[in-house]
Design a protein around this motif. Structure first.
Motif, mmCIF file in Angstrom:
data_model
loop_
_atom_site.group_PDB
_atom_site.id
_atom_site.type_symbol
_atom_site.label_atom_id
_atom_site.label_comp_id
_atom_site.label_asym_id
_atom_site.label_seq_id
_atom_site.Cartn_x
_atom_site.Cartn_y
_atom_site.Cartn_z
ATOM 1 N N GLU A 48 4.735 -3.015 -6.342
ATOM 2 C CA GLU A 48 4.480 -4.398 -5.937
ATOM 3 C C GLU A 48 2.992 -4.561 -5.683
ATOM 4 O O GLU A 48 2.303 -3.580 -5.334
ATOM 5 C CB GLU A 48 5.276 -4.756 -4.678
ATOM 6 N N PRO A 49 2.458 -5.759 -5.857
ATOM 7 C CA PRO A 49 1.027 -5.967 -5.575
ATOM 8 C C PRO A 49 0.746 -5.711 -4.099
ATOM 9 O O PRO A 49 1.536 -6.082 -3.223
ATOM 10 C CB PRO A 49 0.802 -7.444 -5.915
ATOM 11 N N ALA A 50 -0.360 -5.057 -3.859
ATOM 12 C CA ALA A 50 -0.733 -4.741 -2.470
ATOM 13 C C ALA A 50 -1.628 -5.843 -1.937
ATOM 14 O O ALA A 50 -2.840 -5.688 -1.811
ATOM 15 C CB ALA A 50 -1.442 -3.397 -2.413
ATOM 16 N N SER A 51 -1.025 -6.982 -1.654
ATOM 17 C CA SER A 51 -1.797 -8.113 -1.120
ATOM 18 C C SER A 51 -1.645 -8.132 0.392
ATOM 19 O O SER A 51 -0.683 -7.611 0.948
ATOM 20 C CB SER A 51 -1.291 -9.418 -1.718
ATOM 21 N N GLY A 52 -2.608 -8.715 1.050
ATOM 22 C CA GLY A 52 -2.521 -8.800 2.502
ATOM 23 C C GLY A 52 -3.274 -7.685 3.176
ATOM 24 O O GLY A 52 -4.203 -7.102 2.639
ATOM 25 N N CYS A 112 -3.749 -4.454 3.772
ATOM 26 C CA CYS A 112 -3.438 -3.076 3.381
ATOM 27 C C CYS A 112 -4.594 -2.194 3.672
ATOM 28 O O CYS A 112 -5.635 -2.143 3.283
ATOM 29 C CB CYS A 112 -3.073 -3.001 1.917
ATOM 30 N N PRO A 130 -6.842 -5.031 -9.201
ATOM 31 C CA PRO A 130 -6.111 -5.264 -7.948
ATOM 32 C C PRO A 130 -5.174 -4.096 -7.639
ATOM 33 O O PRO A 130 -4.560 -3.526 -8.537
ATOM 34 C CB PRO A 130 -5.311 -6.546 -8.228
ATOM 35 N N ARG A 153 1.189 -1.206 -4.777
ATOM 36 C CA ARG A 153 1.897 -0.234 -3.942
ATOM 37 C C ARG A 153 3.022 0.382 -4.740
ATOM 38 O O ARG A 153 3.750 -0.313 -5.442
ATOM 39 C CB ARG A 153 2.527 -0.914 -2.725
ATOM 40 N N GLN A 193 -2.654 -0.709 -11.077
ATOM 41 C CA GLN A 193 -1.352 -1.040 -11.643
ATOM 42 C C GLN A 193 -0.883 0.018 -12.633
ATOM 43 O O GLN A 193 0.282 0.422 -12.618
ATOM 44 C CB GLN A 193 -1.391 -2.404 -12.324
#
Length: 160
Positions: A154-158, A160, A81, A84, A134
């Protein structure tokens, strides 16, 4: 079919190279005129059935137990995953210094991109520097912090 070597030689006599106008006892005149009929060994080779002469086979990649092949490593990088790396604004570092650090730490970072990221962090309080795995994000964040910049991941969810 096997490779076969057929030697072929032509017998040479001393008179063959002799100059017909030479004077007896004159060694330098013996080799003035050379014949084009010089003997060379001739080797005839034939390729064995099924070997050579065609399209090269693709080399097989041997992987020892417990190790991943290069393909598996690349695939796992793509499948992990994304994260950012976020640069936060601070009032301690000069803008030029921030641009220099971004170009030094982030591979492939251009001056224009570094300036845009720095300006966005200055105006909005934070800016996304790069989206990556990561492990790479942690390395970049640590390097930015090591150069005195404030950063986080931070996780790049959504979207991007």
């Amino acid at each position: 079919m096997e490779a076969a070597a057929v030697p072929s030689r032509i017998a040479l006599s001393p008179n063959r190279f002799a100059n017909h106008h030479s004077v007896a006892g004159d060694r330098s005149s013996t080799y003035r005129r050379r014949s084009t009929n010089v003997a060379f060994p001739i080797v005839i080779t034939a390729a064995a059935r099924g070997k050579g002469g065609g399209v090269l086979d693709r080399p097989t990649e041997k992987v020892s137990p417990g190790r991943q092949s290069e393909f598996d490593v690349k695939k796992s990088r793509k499948m992990s995953p994304p994260f950012r790396v976020v640069l936060h604004n601070d009032n301690e570092n000069r803008r030029e210094y921030v641009v220099q650090v971004l170009m030094k730490v982030i591979p492939g970072m251009t001056v224009d991109n570094a300036v845009n990221i720095m300006q966005e962090a200055h105006v909005n309080g934070m800016a996304v520097v790069i989206v990556c795995s990561q492990q790479e994000a942690e390395e970049h964040c640590t390097a930015l912090r090591g150069n005195g910049l404030r950063s986080s991941i931070e996780p790049a969810s959504g979207g991007c």
